[in-house]
Design a protein around this motif. Sequence first.
Motif, short mmCIF file in Angstrom:
data_model
loop_
_atom_site.label_atom_id
_atom_site.label_comp_id
_atom_site.label_asym_id
_atom_site.label_seq_id
_atom_site.Cartn_x
_atom_site.Cartn_y
_atom_site.Cartn_z
N LEU A 138 -13.12 8.90 5.63
CA LEU A 138 -12.54 9.25 4.34
C LEU A 138 -12.99 8.30 3.23
O LEU A 138 -13.20 8.71 2.10
CB LEU A 138 -11.01 9.26 4.43
N SER A 165 -10.67 3.50 -10.35
CA SER A 165 -9.50 3.42 -11.23
C SER A 165 -8.29 2.87 -10.49
O SER A 165 -7.16 3.02 -10.95
CB SER A 165 -9.18 4.80 -11.80
N GLY A 166 -8.54 2.28 -9.36
CA GLY A 166 -7.45 1.79 -8.51
C GLY A 166 -6.81 0.53 -9.04
O GLY A 166 -7.24 -0.04 -10.06
N TYR A 167 -5.80 0.06 -8.30
CA TYR A 167 -5.00 -1.04 -8.81
C TYR A 167 -5.78 -2.34 -8.91
O TYR A 167 -5.58 -3.12 -9.84
CB TYR A 167 -3.74 -1.21 -7.95
N ILE A 222 -1.63 -0.39 -16.01
CA ILE A 222 -1.44 -0.64 -14.57
C ILE A 222 -0.30 0.22 -14.05
O ILE A 222 -0.47 0.99 -13.11
CB ILE A 222 -1.15 -2.13 -14.30
N GLY A 259 -17.52 8.23 4.06
CA GLY A 259 -18.37 9.30 4.58
C GLY A 259 -19.37 8.72 5.56
O GLY A 259 -18.99 7.98 6.46
N PRO A 318 -7.87 2.56 -17.74
CA PRO A 318 -8.02 1.27 -17.06
C PRO A 318 -7.05 0.21 -17.58
O PRO A 318 -6.80 -0.79 -16.90
CB PRO A 318 -9.46 0.86 -17.35
N LEU A 329 -8.68 16.01 5.22
CA LEU A 329 -10.00 15.45 5.52
C LEU A 329 -11.09 16.27 4.84
O LEU A 329 -12.05 15.72 4.31
CB LEU A 329 -10.22 15.44 7.04
N PRO A 350 0.82 -1.22 0.00
CA PRO A 350 0.00 0.00 0.00
C PRO A 350 0.85 1.27 0.00
O PRO A 350 0.48 2.25 -0.63
CB PRO A 350 -0.80 -0.12 1.30
N PHE A 361 -4.11 11.11 -3.45
CA PHE A 361 -2.91 10.27 -3.33
C PHE A 361 -1.69 11.13 -2.98
O PHE A 361 -0.85 10.72 -2.17
CB PHE A 361 -2.66 9.51 -4.64
N LEU A 415 2.29 1.73 -3.43
CA LEU A 415 1.25 2.08 -4.40
C LEU A 415 0.79 3.52 -4.25
O LEU A 415 0.53 4.20 -5.25
CB LEU A 415 0.06 1.13 -4.26
N ILE A 416 0.68 4.02 -3.03
CA ILE A 416 0.19 5.40 -2.90
C ILE A 416 1.25 6.38 -3.41
O ILE A 416 0.92 7.39 -4.05
CB ILE A 416 -0.28 5.75 -1.48
N SER A 459 -10.16 2.18 -5.39
CA SER A 459 -10.99 3.16 -6.10
C SER A 459 -11.36 2.59 -7.48
O SER A 459 -10.76 1.62 -7.94
CB SER A 459 -10.21 4.47 -6.25
N TYR A 508 -7.63 3.65 -0.66
CA TYR A 508 -8.39 4.22 -1.77
C TYR A 508 -7.63 4.05 -3.08
O TYR A 508 -8.23 3.78 -4.12
CB TYR A 508 -8.68 5.70 -1.50
N SER A 509 -6.29 4.19 -3.04
CA SER A 509 -5.52 4.03 -4.27
C SER A 509 -5.62 2.60 -4.79
O SER A 509 -5.45 2.35 -5.98
CB SER A 509 -4.06 4.42 -4.06
N ILE A 510 -5.92 1.68 -3.91
CA ILE A 510 -6.04 0.28 -4.34
C ILE A 510 -7.47 -0.05 -4.79
O ILE A 510 -7.68 -0.73 -5.79
CB ILE A 510 -5.61 -0.66 -3.18
N TYR A 559 -3.65 7.47 -14.88
CA TYR A 559 -4.40 6.92 -13.75
C TYR A 559 -5.79 6.50 -14.20
O TYR A 559 -6.28 5.43 -13.84
CB TYR A 559 -4.48 7.95 -12.63
N MET A 591 -12.67 15.21 0.20
CA MET A 591 -14.02 14.86 -0.19
C MET A 591 -14.35 15.40 -1.59
O MET A 591 -15.09 14.79 -2.34
CB MET A 591 -15.01 15.45 0.81
N SER A 603 0.96 6.19 -7.10
CA SER A 603 -0.25 6.86 -7.58
C SER A 603 -0.07 8.37 -7.58
O SER A 603 -0.54 9.07 -8.48
CB SER A 603 -1.45 6.53 -6.69
N MET A 607 -9.31 -5.82 -14.76
CA MET A 607 -9.73 -5.51 -16.12
C MET A 607 -8.67 -5.93 -17.13
O MET A 607 -8.98 -6.39 -18.23
CB MET A 607 -10.07 -4.03 -16.25
N LEU A 629 -6.20 6.69 2.53
CA LEU A 629 -5.91 7.08 1.16
C LEU A 629 -5.13 5.99 0.42
O LEU A 629 -5.30 5.81 -0.79
CB LEU A 629 -5.15 8.41 1.15
N MET A 630 -4.31 5.25 1.15
CA MET A 630 -3.62 4.11 0.53
C MET A 630 -4.63 3.08 0.05
O MET A 630 -4.55 2.57 -1.06
CB MET A 630 -2.66 3.46 1.53
N LYS A 635 -7.73 -2.11 -12.10
CA LYS A 635 -6.83 -2.15 -13.25
C LYS A 635 -6.38 -3.58 -13.53
O LYS A 635 -6.39 -4.03 -14.68
CB LYS A 635 -5.61 -1.27 -13.00
N ILE A 636 -6.00 -4.24 -12.47
CA ILE A 636 -5.49 -5.60 -12.65
C ILE A 636 -6.60 -6.52 -13.14
O ILE A 636 -6.44 -7.28 -14.11
CB ILE A 636 -4.86 -6.12 -11.34
#
Lengths: 265, 284, 362
Positions: B226, B120-122, A42, B229, A39, A223, A21, A235, A24-25, B118, B114-116, A36, A227, A28, B128, B111-112, B125-126
């Motif tokens: 986050l 469009s996240g990893y 990767i 909500g 799709p 925070l 993680p 990221f 990845l962040i 989301s 979320y990057s995975i 990004y 949103m 990202s 798809m 947020l980490m 992506k993988i």
Amino acid sequence: MIKKALTLLIAILIAFWFLTPIVLIVLSSLTPSAEYYDPHRILPRSLTLNHLRSLFVTLGGWRATLNSIQVAGISIGISFLFGLPAAYALTRFVFRGKNSIRLAILLTRSFPVLIIGIPLLTLYMRIGISDTLLGVALAHTSMVLPFVVLISSSIIGGISVEYEEAGMIFGLSRFASFMRITMPLVLPGLAASAIFAFIMSWNEVFVAAILTVGNRTLPAHILNAAMTAPDYFKFAAGTIMAVPAMIFIFFTRKYLMSLWGISLK
Amino acid sequence: MTYKKGITPYLYFIPVIAFLIMFLGYPLIETFRLAFTHPTEPLGNFLRVTRTGEMWKALRYTLMISAIVVPAQLVFALALALFINMRFKGYLFLLYIISIPLALSDVSAALMSYSIFSPSGYVNKILMNLGMADSPIYFFGRGFETRAFWVIVITEIWRATPLVFVILLAGLQSVNKEYLEAADIFGFSRWTKLRKIILPILKPAILSALLIRTLFAFQIFGVAWLLTGRDIPILAGEAYYWQSIRYNSNVAASYGLVIALISIIISWIYLIVLRSREVEGARA
Amino acid sequence: MAEVKIEGVKKYFGDVKALNGIDLTIEDGKFVVLLGPSGCGKTTLLRCMSGLEKLTEGKIFFGEKDVSNHAPKSRNVSMVFQSYAVWPHMKVYDNIAYPMKIKKFDKQEIKKRVMDTAKLLGISELVDRYPVQLSGGQRQRVAVARAIVLEPAVLMMDEPLSNLDALLRVLMRSELKKLQERLGTTTVYVTHDQVEAMTMGDLIAVMKDGVIQQYGKPEDIYHKPSNKFIAGFIGSPQMNFIDVEVKKNDSMHLLAPGIDVECTPEMSEKITRGGFSKLIMGIRPENIHHVADKNAIPIKGTVYFSERLGAETIVHLKAGDMRIISRIAGDEVFEEDTPMNMYVPPSKIHLFDPESEESILD
């Protein structure tokens, strides 16, 4: 041989689980937005610092970072100023009620500090420090101070009292002996716990978000901004939150391990 | 150690105690006052959110997350600690890697995640790219609460397992090696050694890790807020919502009070368990 | 250098009476050992003298000066700590020099004194090292050097040898004693080790339960212990204590299984005056011989067990229910379970009041 290979395999899996993680962040936050949202891609073909730059410059990230540093600095300052005498008394004096005091301070660590945000807001409005960094710092101090007292007392307690008494015998007052004999010996440990205290404040989001509107600390800013902001800014924000904390951990890892009571030998 | 009588030693605690009374004691009392201040009826603030079921929902989700996350962290952390304590070559490096999340905030952990996860996240992506999905799988938003719930759970497990791990590892290291060597001589199996020697000695460490983790689990905020909500309402998130978005400190304080009461009950149970253990020790 | 006078000193830790009325005078230049089991108050007394602990009651004088309420730094004392307390963040040189730096001595003067003292203790080559680079014995020499460099009024040592290995301890015993004789500094030395006390002290103060039991020269403490506790604490193996009954026919006798002691006129007089019908008789193992001697009192028993140590033999003699231990010079063989007679010169017998445990002879 098989056992060795198995150990290595498990170790790699664990490292993978904890590192992915984070990697990845960071990745990202450096990925151009077009890539990004594509799709089929990767891993990005190129990297960009644009998201980080605009987060810092146009989205107020830089100011929020400075605010966070100030808040943490003030709460560490107050915590050590108030906490060291108490830690000293806990380790160097014998007196009635000592264990009760220690237990009381320990119990405040189980107090859900986040709930103080709401009542403090009304108090701050009354005394005119609402939406100030000082207000957030004071609230964070109530979380950092008990930690500092307990950790400092265990650090000071780790230094033989005879060093200090020798100082007193050979011509120093109690205070001078603490400052000139014990202090140099405990300083590395205190610095490590100060860094940990910094991270406690740096990471705290609930109270900071409630107490501030204009003067937000970094997590409080994120925070609120997260949103509505596009994903790549999230990221970037996650990355700048994580990186300083990780650098601190890296440089103080040995001390932190000994603070947690883990021996590395 | 110097023996002190009279008032001198207590003077050293005045700043700490004064500060904590001001910034923990007073806010706690004020939380009570705010929570029970209502124009018509004392319990009005609570009724307002219990009648709609909001508070029960938040309480239920908070309990569910705690009930899954805390035991999972404990098992995972124990396995990690036992593994690290084997002291294989390079274990220190792994120890440092495991301790990294200790420095991370709930905000960056969220947020980490979320990057995975989301759209469009990893993960998407993988999937798809492998042709296992044609369009993104949604983990967040209305209608995807179950998925979001599990993402929160995984994130919390990821983030806070290291905290339990360092406590257990410190406890594990204090197990006298001679006990284990004696067990080897008597031909105990690994499993027996774990159950009959390591776990009983580790019990205080396990209990304190449990206490800390349970307390913090009920204060979960950043990750849930986050990522989802109010889709997955949790107690602290509701407090934040009522304070910062609805500007109603009284309802917010009611949520705060619920968190405080739960914390007090947990600490109290813990103290009782600890005391009964002392009594056991005295008998033995 | 000064005489130390302690008057009616009491020190309470809450309800614990660590010192319960201490009176002690230490003449200028004397080496005095505070000896006693752990918890007897000897270290507390030392810390009260140094100023590290405040007195609950009483007064302490150094020479004419009442120092009872002085801070340690203004008492002109120095101390060698049990853990040595050689400051780990300073080099050996700075450790020794620090007391003088605090008092703002001239740099040249400091250097001269440090080097002289280091030479005296044989650590001249170590002055540039940090304490972690030193052995325990070397660290202790540094602690001693630091303690004597300023010529204190009173030098205090708190079990300084207890962390050394046995061989080094024997060596340092004589070195410390010689050093003190050379310097002539009034010295107070705390130990629980009777051998250290006997070999080093000009005078020994034996303590128990916060009270000084006896204060005197080592030979007096050994030969004339004033009570049963001291008699048992000094000497190894421990003195034999035998419960005896007083029988009076034409002459006075002390009786126990296998033992019949005809009292000397001095004993008879003391026993009569005290009106005792029972007593505790004390005999040191080294005063029990297996060769008959005229006038010696026989003890009849059987050999229970013997320990052959090479230079001496420890014989456990069984007489009735009692086990009497005797220490015999030379390597001798004693068959177990064979009857045997042992002999004690009457002058070596100690008698204690069974109630108060005070010696009735000395």
